[in-house]
Design a protein around this motif. Structure first.
Motif, mmCIF file in Angstrom:
data_model
loop_
_atom_site.group_PDB
_atom_site.id
_atom_site.type_symbol
_atom_site.label_atom_id
_atom_site.label_comp_id
_atom_site.label_asym_id
_atom_site.label_seq_id
_atom_site.Cartn_x
_atom_site.Cartn_y
_atom_site.Cartn_z
ATOM 1 N N ALA A 202 0.828 -1.205 0.000
ATOM 2 C CA ALA A 202 0.000 0.000 0.000
ATOM 3 C C ALA A 202 0.862 1.255 0.000
ATOM 4 O O ALA A 202 0.542 2.250 -0.654
ATOM 5 C CB ALA A 202 -0.924 0.005 1.221
ATOM 6 N N ARG A 203 1.988 1.208 0.727
ATOM 7 C CA ARG A 203 2.887 2.363 0.764
ATOM 8 C C ARG A 203 3.514 2.610 -0.603
ATOM 9 O O ARG A 203 3.579 3.748 -1.077
ATOM 10 C CB ARG A 203 3.993 2.127 1.806
ATOM 11 N N LEU A 204 3.956 1.560 -1.268
ATOM 12 C CA LEU A 204 4.577 1.720 -2.573
ATOM 13 C C LEU A 204 3.544 2.104 -3.631
ATOM 14 O O LEU A 204 3.851 2.847 -4.567
ATOM 15 C CB LEU A 204 5.297 0.434 -2.980
ATOM 16 N N ALA A 205 2.324 1.603 -3.478
ATOM 17 C CA ALA A 205 1.265 1.971 -4.427
ATOM 18 C C ALA A 205 0.973 3.463 -4.363
ATOM 19 O O ALA A 205 0.570 4.072 -5.370
ATOM 20 C CB ALA A 205 0.004 1.174 -4.144
ATOM 21 N N SER A 206 1.179 4.075 -3.207
ATOM 22 C CA SER A 206 0.941 5.515 -3.078
ATOM 23 C C SER A 206 2.053 6.336 -3.720
ATOM 24 O O SER A 206 1.874 7.515 -4.001
ATOM 25 C CB SER A 206 0.821 5.898 -1.597
ATOM 26 N N ILE A 699 -9.298 -2.735 1.531
ATOM 27 C CA ILE A 699 -9.626 -1.672 0.587
ATOM 28 C C ILE A 699 -8.362 -1.310 -0.191
ATOM 29 O O ILE A 699 -7.348 -0.960 0.408
ATOM 30 C CB ILE A 699 -10.167 -0.419 1.307
ATOM 31 N N PRO A 700 -8.379 -1.401 -1.528
ATOM 32 C CA PRO A 700 -7.181 -1.058 -2.300
ATOM 33 C C PRO A 700 -6.736 0.378 -2.050
ATOM 34 O O PRO A 700 -7.569 1.279 -1.861
ATOM 35 C CB PRO A 700 -7.624 -1.239 -3.753
ATOM 36 N N GLU A 701 -5.422 0.573 -2.021
ATOM 37 C CA GLU A 701 -4.876 1.911 -1.815
ATOM 38 C C GLU A 701 -5.381 2.879 -2.882
ATOM 39 O O GLU A 701 -5.587 4.061 -2.614
ATOM 40 C CB GLU A 701 -3.346 1.855 -1.843
ATOM 41 N N ASP A 702 -5.625 2.352 -4.097
ATOM 42 C CA ASP A 702 -6.036 3.208 -5.203
ATOM 43 C C ASP A 702 -7.426 3.816 -4.994
ATOM 44 O O ASP A 702 -7.780 4.785 -5.661
ATOM 45 C CB ASP A 702 -6.015 2.411 -6.504
ATOM 46 N N VAL A 703 -8.217 3.256 -4.088
ATOM 47 C CA VAL A 703 -9.535 3.824 -3.789
ATOM 48 C C VAL A 703 -9.386 5.112 -2.997
ATOM 49 O O VAL A 703 -10.288 5.934 -2.929
ATOM 50 C CB VAL A 703 -10.401 2.804 -3.020
ATOM 51 N N SER A 704 -8.187 5.308 -2.389
ATOM 52 C CA SER A 704 -7.874 6.519 -1.608
ATOM 53 C C SER A 704 -8.803 6.672 -0.417
ATOM 54 O O SER A 704 -9.238 7.781 -0.084
ATOM 55 C CB SER A 704 -7.933 7.765 -2.507
#
Length: 779
Positions: A202-206, A699-704
């Motif tokens: 999740a951190r790297l996805a951000s 919850i996917p990180e991309d959903v913010s």
């Protein structure tokens, strides 16, 4: 006769070049090595139609009465083909006459686009090179079809199909139609990370710009797969690791899989993190005689014991270079030398100052900018044409350009100038959208009501780098809020931001009066350092109170507020000076760093208020867990206001509540009248908050969408409003505290936050509000 035979041989070589060029491929010309020269007395042109013979002759390097060679014939053929108006060119010699035979391309009557719904005609017209009244060229048509495909790939439709149709009309003209099958929208179904042990997925996805597809991706388009975007993501990952203690980080591979059935991509980044280092010994050395090293120590941002950060090394090099230049050594360059200690995982850095190459900037060329004006880019350089070339100052300009947020990509390269000591700086940028239209929700503190807001914002207005924002909000209790802001970041050519704000708010939320505020300000902000700035502002405010119902009954409305209605309207004329500090890594979602503000206000330049106030805020962000992407923050606020004469007005005092201590209404704590319960505001306040912000499980990180848990505490006390025999409570310091949870959504409509807090320390007369919904605020 020998010369004539030679020229006919050259004509054959030139013809082979013509065929190669008309097919879209440039080939080398095989010509005789002999350098015979010949002379013709006249030039005859055959086959000309739309292009006149004089226009064709102007492209020839051969003139009657002047000697020419095979090279002149080859160059003349190139010149004619470069116009795009000819499909075939032949040059020969007959006696003393040069014969030019041409076959013209058809002229384009009209260019149209069929089947395009996702990309409009205007944008496609800017993409293709074929245009009305221009020549039709099959090679250019193929290039234009690929450009259309590239434009569709940018919006996630990589499987678009493009064909071309032509129809002949009168006078050797044709209509050209690009037929487009847009296909389906290409998505990014999965983003995987392998080899990451320190930082969670999740951190790297951000960190990366490509996001996984979600139901709302059609609004943000961040899930669009683009090879260039993925390469940029690789750079972002490297920079992230290099700035967080991993100088040995390696991105081993980036694998991309395409699913034809789902029309989607899966991306896997495989990496080797290496060991995490801290800075060891830090030093500065110079081979340039006369440089004062002691004065440079204040420029060092890399401290022993601190986590290794490549960005701090770069900033230190730039700062030292600027200081050395100011000492009279403009050509000096700074070379940071690193030394790893594998036994204790430290990274020592020695900044070596050497005499660089004595070179001057001949010119700065700006390319790639389709919207942003050249001068907006040039002003980020502290160097100009004629100045000494300095590598670190160029790197600083690159960072500033990237920080503007106007460009998706910034590349700066050098080319040799007209002399050995001259350098040409080439700045290649790619503009990105800077405008935004949003539908969000806010909170009217004065009206204590939810407001739905429409806003339009442009960060690079007309390509001039100016900021403009306009918004309008409507809420319950007939609440209305209007805002307009404008900022010119380089006022009068200086690195000083100038701007103004206009504000209008109205609310009928109170039982016995309506409230309206009209305000405007003008401001100047000057940077003191890269992280610290100072703002001076003049503010004019007008407050209007209008009584409703039985407002003159002292049991319904206190004499304090009856006096506000009787004396309405009220004005405040004030001057503010503020210091603003920021070292956060990201404004939208800070994870590390500090935000701080200290504001002094003096009111009394006319108007009805005469006071001095001091307010301050500081928020510290720190990662609690890199693996789980849990962000911690501590926030402290405080303020005081004191009158120059005997008393303050109600609107001069601080309104404290749910924004500072959640679980309370805005203006829900602090002094108020006993009988009527009218909030008076406070003369002093202090608050402190601790919060942990974390991704929601599943919850996917991309959903913010993230969650938060927090504790708030503080107090609002003191009163300098004239009471007129009105009983007041809450003037003494009394601790209030609450705890709660929040749901934070970085939505396409704005940053929204839902809070639920329970006060567990309060006064009986305080007004509470457990649920709160409004704009998420990082400060």
């Amino acid at each position: 006769m020998a010369g004539s035979r030679f020229l006919n041989t050259v004509s054959g070589a030139a013809l082979s070049l013509a065929v190669a060029v008309s097919g879209g491929v440039v080939a080398a010309v095989a010509v005789p090595t002999s350098a015979y020269a010949a002379v013709v007395s006249n030039v005859v042109v055959n086959g000309t139609g739309q292009a006149g013979s004089d226009a064709i002759k102007s492209k020839l390097t051969i003139q009657p009465g002047r000697s020419f060679t095979d090279a002149d014939i080859n160059q003349s053929i190139r010149n004619l083909y470069s116009t795009g108006y000819f499909s075939d060119v032949k040059i020969s010699v007959s006696g003393s006459t040069l014969v030019v035979n041409v076959t013209e391309n058809q002229l384009i009557n009209q260019v149209v686009f069929n089947g395009n719904r996702k990309v409009n005609d205007k944008k496609l017209e800017g993409v293709v090179q074929l245009h009305s009244l221009g020549p039709y060229n099959e090679a250019q048509a193929q290039v234009d079809m690929q450009r259309i495909k590239d434009a569709y790939a940018q919006i996630g439709r990589a499987d678009v199909e493009v064909s071309i149709e032509t129809a002949t009309v009168q006078d050797n003209r044709i209509n050209v139609a690009f037929v487009i099958d847009e296909g389906g929208r290409t998505k990014t179904r999965k983003i995987n990370f392998e080899g990451n042990n320190t930082f969670g997925d999740a951190r790297l996805a951000s960190v990366i710009s490509t996001k996984r597809s979600t139901p709302l991706s059609f609004l943000t388009r961040k899930d669009i797969y683009n090879p260039d975007k993925v390469r940029h993501d690789e750079t972002l990952l490297r920079e992230f690791y290099n700035n967080h203690g991993f100088p040995d980080f390696r991105l081993i591979s980036t694998d991309v899989d395409y699913d034809e059935e789902d029309n989607s991509y899966s991306i896997t980044f495989t990496m080797s993190e290496g060991d995490r280092y801290r800075f060891g010994d830090i030093g500065v050395a110079s081979t340039v005689e006369g440089v004062d090293i002691e004065t440079l120590k204040g420029d060092i941002k890399t401290r022993s014991g601190k986590i290794y950060d490549a960005d701090d090394i770069q900033k230190t090099s730039e700062s030292i270079a600027a200081s050395v230049s100011s000492q009279g050594y403009p050509f000096a360059q700074v070379n940071p030398r690193g030394d790893r200690n594998f036994s204790n995982d430290t990274f020592s850095v020695n900044y070596e100052i050497d005499q660089g190459v004595r070179a001057y900037i001949e010119r700065i060329e700006i390319v790639g900018n389709t919207r942003t004006r050249d001068y907006v880019i040039r002003r980020e350089f502290e160097l100009a044409e004629g100045d000494a070339y300095n590598r670190e100052m160029i790197a600083r300009a690159k960072r500033r350009l990237e920080a503007l947020g106007y460009f998706s990509e910034v590349n700066i390269s050098t080319q040799p100038g007209s002399a050995p000591d001259r350098v040409v700086i080439v700045v290649d940028v790619t503009d990105e959208p800077t405008g935004a239209f949003s539908i969000g929700a806010g909170y009217d503190a004065e009206g204590d009501s939810l407001v739905v807001e429409l806003s339009v914002q442009e960060r690079n207005f007309l390509g001039r780098g100016q900021f403009i924002r306009a918004s309008a909000g409507l809420g319950d209790n007939d609440s209305q809020i209007y805002n307009f802001a404008f900022t010119e970041p380089f006022f009068l050519g200086y690195r000083v931001a100038a701007g103004f704000d206009l504000y209008r708010a109205y609310s009928a939320s109170q039982d016995y009066y309506t409230y309206a505020e009209t305000a405007g300000d003008i401001r100047l902000t000057a940077p003191l350092t890269d992280e610290l700035s100072s703002t001076i502002k003049y503010v004019y405010q007008k407050f209007e109170y209008d009584g409703t119902g039985d407002w003159q009954n002292p049991n319904n409305l206190s004499p304090v507020f009856q006096n506000l209605i009787n004396g309405s309207p009220w004005t405040v004329s004030s001057v503010e000076q503020a210091f603003n500090f920021s070292s956060v890594d990201n404004y939208q979602q800070p994870r590390e760093g500090v935000l701080a503000n200290l504001t002094n206000t003096v009111a009394g330049l006319g108007g009805d208020s005469h006071y001095y106030s001091l307010t301050g805020k500081v928020r510290w962000y720190q990662m609690i867990s890199d693996q789980a992407d849990i962000i911690g923050s501590l926030t402290a606020r405080g303020g005081l206001v004191t009158p120059f004469d005997s008393n303050l007005n109600v609107f001069d005092q601080f309104t404290i509540g749910g924004q500072e201590i959640r679980g309370f209404k805005q203006n829900g704590l602090g002094p108020r009248t006993v009988v009527q319960g009218d909030a008076l505001g406070s003369q002093y306040y202090t608050t402190i908050s601790a919060e942990a912000n974390f991704p929601l499980p599943g919850i996917p990180e991309d959903v913010s969408l993230r969650g938060a848990a927090y504790l708030d505490a503080g107090s609002a006390w003191g009163n300098a409003v004239e009471l007129a025999n009105t009983a007041v409570e809450g003037t003494d310091f009394a601790l209030r505290a609450s705890g709660g949870v929040a749901l934070i959504w970085n939505s396409p409509f704005g940053d929204l936050r839902f809070d639920y807090a329970i006060p567990f320390a309060k006064e009986d007369f305080d007004e509470t509000q457990r649920f709160r919904f409004g704009i998420a605020n990082t400060f």
